[in-house]
Design an enzyme around this catalytic site. Structure first.
Site, PDB file in Angstrom:
ATOM      1  N   GLY A 162       1.002  -1.234   0.069  1.00 52.68           N
ATOM      2  CA  GLY A 162       0.058   0.223   0.028  1.00 52.68           C
ATOM      3  C   GLY A 162       0.963   1.282  -0.108  1.00 52.68           C
ATOM      4  O   GLY A 162       2.081   1.275   0.358  1.00 52.68           O
ATOM      5  N   GLN A 194       2.664  10.198   1.524  1.00 54.01           N
ATOM      6  CA  GLN A 194       4.073   9.524   1.839  1.00 54.01           C
ATOM      7  C   GLN A 194       4.934   9.926   0.629  1.00 54.01           C
ATOM      8  O   GLN A 194       6.131   9.790   0.798  1.00 54.01           O
ATOM      9  CB  GLN A 194       3.943   7.911   1.675  1.00 54.01           C
ATOM     10  CG  GLN A 194       3.168   7.549   2.882  1.00 54.01           C
ATOM     11  CD  GLN A 194       3.081   6.037   3.081  1.00 54.01           C
ATOM     12  OE1 GLN A 194       2.136   5.377   2.538  1.00 54.01           O
ATOM     13  NE2 GLN A 194       3.781   5.270   3.663  1.00 54.01           N
ATOM     14  N   CYS A 234       5.192   0.195   8.043  1.00 56.60           N
ATOM     15  CA  CYS A 234       4.948   1.466   7.245  1.00 56.60           C
ATOM     16  C   CYS A 234       6.203   1.817   6.374  1.00 56.60           C
ATOM     17  O   CYS A 234       7.364   1.784   7.053  1.00 56.60           O
ATOM     18  CB  CYS A 234       4.618   2.525   8.211  1.00 56.60           C
ATOM     19  SG  CYS A 234       4.013   3.994   7.210  1.00 56.60           S
ATOM     20  N   LEU A 235       5.970   2.200   5.212  1.00 53.54           N
ATOM     21  CA  LEU A 235       7.333   2.458   4.324  1.00 53.54           C
ATOM     22  C   LEU A 235       7.862   3.860   4.763  1.00 53.54           C
ATOM     23  O   LEU A 235       8.961   4.079   4.603  1.00 53.54           O
ATOM     24  CB  LEU A 235       6.824   2.416   2.972  1.00 53.54           C
ATOM     25  CG  LEU A 235       6.334   1.138   2.422  1.00 53.54           C
ATOM     26  CD1 LEU A 235       5.904   1.228   0.938  1.00 53.54           C
ATOM     27  CD2 LEU A 235       7.322   0.151   2.491  1.00 53.54           C
ATOM     28  N   HIS A 276      -5.050   1.567   7.009  1.00 51.77           N
ATOM     29  CA  HIS A 276      -3.535   1.956   7.215  1.00 51.77           C
ATOM     30  C   HIS A 276      -3.392   3.174   6.245  1.00 51.77           C
ATOM     31  O   HIS A 276      -3.023   4.207   6.546  1.00 51.77           O
ATOM     32  CB  HIS A 276      -2.819   0.997   7.360  1.00 51.77           C
ATOM     33  CG  HIS A 276      -1.292   1.443   7.183  1.00 51.77           C
ATOM     34  ND1 HIS A 276      -0.487   1.073   8.412  1.00 51.77           N
ATOM     35  CD2 HIS A 276      -0.540   2.226   6.534  1.00 51.77           C
ATOM     36  CE1 HIS A 276       0.635   1.603   8.119  1.00 51.77           C
ATOM     37  NE2 HIS A 276       0.832   2.201   7.090  1.00 51.77           N
ATOM     38  N   GLU A 277      -3.950   2.969   5.062  1.00 48.11           N
ATOM     39  CA  GLU A 277      -3.565   4.092   4.142  1.00 48.11           C
ATOM     40  C   GLU A 277      -4.714   5.141   4.238  1.00 48.11           C
ATOM     41  O   GLU A 277      -4.280   6.347   4.130  1.00 48.11           O
ATOM     42  CB  GLU A 277      -3.855   3.521   2.731  1.00 48.11           C
ATOM     43  CG  GLU A 277      -3.081   2.400   2.095  1.00 48.11           C
ATOM     44  CD  GLU A 277      -1.455   2.526   2.507  1.00 48.11           C
ATOM     45  OE1 GLU A 277      -0.690   1.563   2.818  1.00 48.11           O
ATOM     46  OE2 GLU A 277      -1.007   3.701   2.494  1.00 48.11           O
ATOM     47  N   HIS A 300      -3.342   7.569   6.800  1.00 48.38           N
ATOM     48  CA  HIS A 300      -2.139   8.187   6.224  1.00 48.38           C
ATOM     49  C   HIS A 300      -3.034   9.780   5.652  1.00 48.38           C
ATOM     50  O   HIS A 300      -2.373  10.790   5.795  1.00 48.38           O
ATOM     51  CB  HIS A 300      -1.426   7.759   5.119  1.00 48.38           C
ATOM     52  CG  HIS A 300      -0.229   7.002   5.426  1.00 48.38           C
ATOM     53  ND1 HIS A 300       0.923   7.461   6.111  1.00 48.38           N
ATOM     54  CD2 HIS A 300       0.119   5.645   5.597  1.00 48.38           C
ATOM     55  CE1 HIS A 300       1.966   6.239   6.399  1.00 48.38           C
ATOM     56  NE2 HIS A 300       1.140   5.537   5.868  1.00 48.38           N
TER      57      HIS A 300
HETATM   58  O1  K2U Z   1       1.262   2.553   4.031  1.00 44.88           O
HETATM   59  C1  K2U Z   1       2.512   2.395   3.991  1.00 44.88           C
HETATM   60  O2  K2U Z   1       3.439   2.502   4.670  1.00 44.88           O
HETATM   61  C2  K2U Z   1       2.579   0.784   3.291  1.00 44.88           C
HETATM   62  C3  K2U Z   1       2.245  -0.218   4.360  1.00 44.88           C
HETATM   63  C4  K2U Z   1       1.055  -0.761   4.309  1.00 44.88           C
HETATM   64  C5  K2U Z   1       0.610  -1.908   4.970  1.00 44.88           C
HETATM   65  C6  K2U Z   1       0.968  -1.527   6.644  1.00 44.88           C
HETATM   66  C7  K2U Z   1       0.483  -2.356   7.390  1.00 44.88           C
HETATM   67  C8  K2U Z   1      -0.216  -3.607   7.244  1.00 44.88           C
HETATM   68  C9  K2U Z   1      -0.467  -3.560   5.833  1.00 44.88           C
HETATM   69  C10 K2U Z   1      -0.446  -2.733   5.061  1.00 44.88           C
HETATM   70  C11 K2U Z   1       3.341  -1.366   4.140  1.00 44.88           C
HETATM   71  O3  K2U Z   1       4.638  -0.868   4.766  1.00 44.88           O
HETATM   72  S1  K2U Z   1       3.497  -2.453   2.994  1.00 44.88           S
HETATM   73  C12 K2U Z   1       4.836  -3.421   3.700  1.00 44.88           C
HETATM   74  C13 K2U Z   1       3.956  -4.540   4.152  1.00 44.88           C
HETATM   75  C14 K2U Z   1       3.863  -5.530   3.660  1.00 44.88           C
HETATM   76  C15 K2U Z   1       3.264  -6.638   4.155  1.00 44.88           C
HETATM   77  C16 K2U Z   1       2.574  -6.516   5.569  1.00 44.88           C
HETATM   78  C17 K2U Z   1       3.202  -5.374   6.356  1.00 44.88           C
HETATM   79  C18 K2U Z   1       3.683  -4.425   5.664  1.00 44.88           C
HETATM   80 ZN    ZN Z   2       2.185   3.511   6.174  1.00 50.63          ZN
END
Ligand code: K2U
Ligand code: ZN
Length: 173
Positions: free
Chosen positions: A46, A51, A95-96, A137-138, A141
């Site tokens: 996501g 971001q 979170c990225l 989560h998105e 943001h």
């Molecule tokens: O928004 C973001 O920073 C991308 C997130 C999205 C996400 C966070 C937590 C749980 C689900 C989605 C992630 O950094 S994407 C990396 C990731 C991949 C699989 C599971 C958790 C995080």
């Molecule tokens: Zn995030």
């Protein structure tokens, strides 16, 4: 398509309430394209526009993790949660914008979301599982909220200090 740099917490732009997309302009289409490329490159499942420093209500996601299955890139413009389940679920989120930090976050297990697609039509979907976690989560943001806001103050502070150190080291590199 081009990769966009991902902002790292703490950054005031990650704390802003984002503005709705007023019109689906060529810039918005390019932003969505670039965000999908940036998300897959990270890699992530996501990514929200703030971001990459664009304070607008647009997010992308693709939570298909099985490489045998076709990807399902999604672009959600001006998304709103129209229903949340009573049932809650816990997921170890990352979170990225807060690299290499993970913590358990509890959220509604299922949500219904309505949004505008890139071709300007209304869409609504019932998300469950990882898709439900990711879309919440998105959308957080877009409201300037980060997953660390659900943690205890001490844990949040520790993570913020680690990110400040990381940014100092990256600045020196
Ligand atoms: O928004 C973001 O920073 C991308 C997130 C999205 C996400 C966070 C937590 C749980 C689900 C989605 C992630 O950094 S994407 C990396 C990731 C991949 C699989 C599971 C958790 C995080
Ligand atoms: Zn995030």
């Amino acid at each position: 398509m081009s990769l966009r740099p991902i902002l790292i917490h703490p950054d005031p732009r990650l704390r802003k309430m984002c503005q709705p997309v007023a019109a689906i302009s060529p810039e918005i289409v390019k932003l969505a394209d670039d965000m999908l490329e940036t998300m897959y490159d990270a890699p992530g499942i996501g990514l929200a526009a703030p971001q990459v420093g664009v304070m607008t209500r647009l997010l992308v996601m693709d939570c298909v993790k099985d490489s045998e299955l076709p990807p399902r890139p999604m672009v959600l413009i001006n998304p709103t949660i129209t229903w949340s389940s009573e049932e809650r679920g816990t997921y170890e989120e990352g979170c990225l914008s807060i690299p290499d930090q993970y913590a358990d976050v509890e959220r509604p297990a299922e949500v219904k979301v309505r949004w505008l697609t890139l071709d300007g039509t209304e869409a609504e979907e019932h998300f469950t599982g990882l898709w439900a976690t990711c879309v919440q989560h998105e959308i957080d943001h877009l409201d300037g909220k980060l997953f660390i806001d659900y943690l205890k103050p001490l844990r949040r502070q520790m993570i913020t200090r680690k990110m400040e150190k990381l940014k100092r080291e990256r600045a020196r590199a």
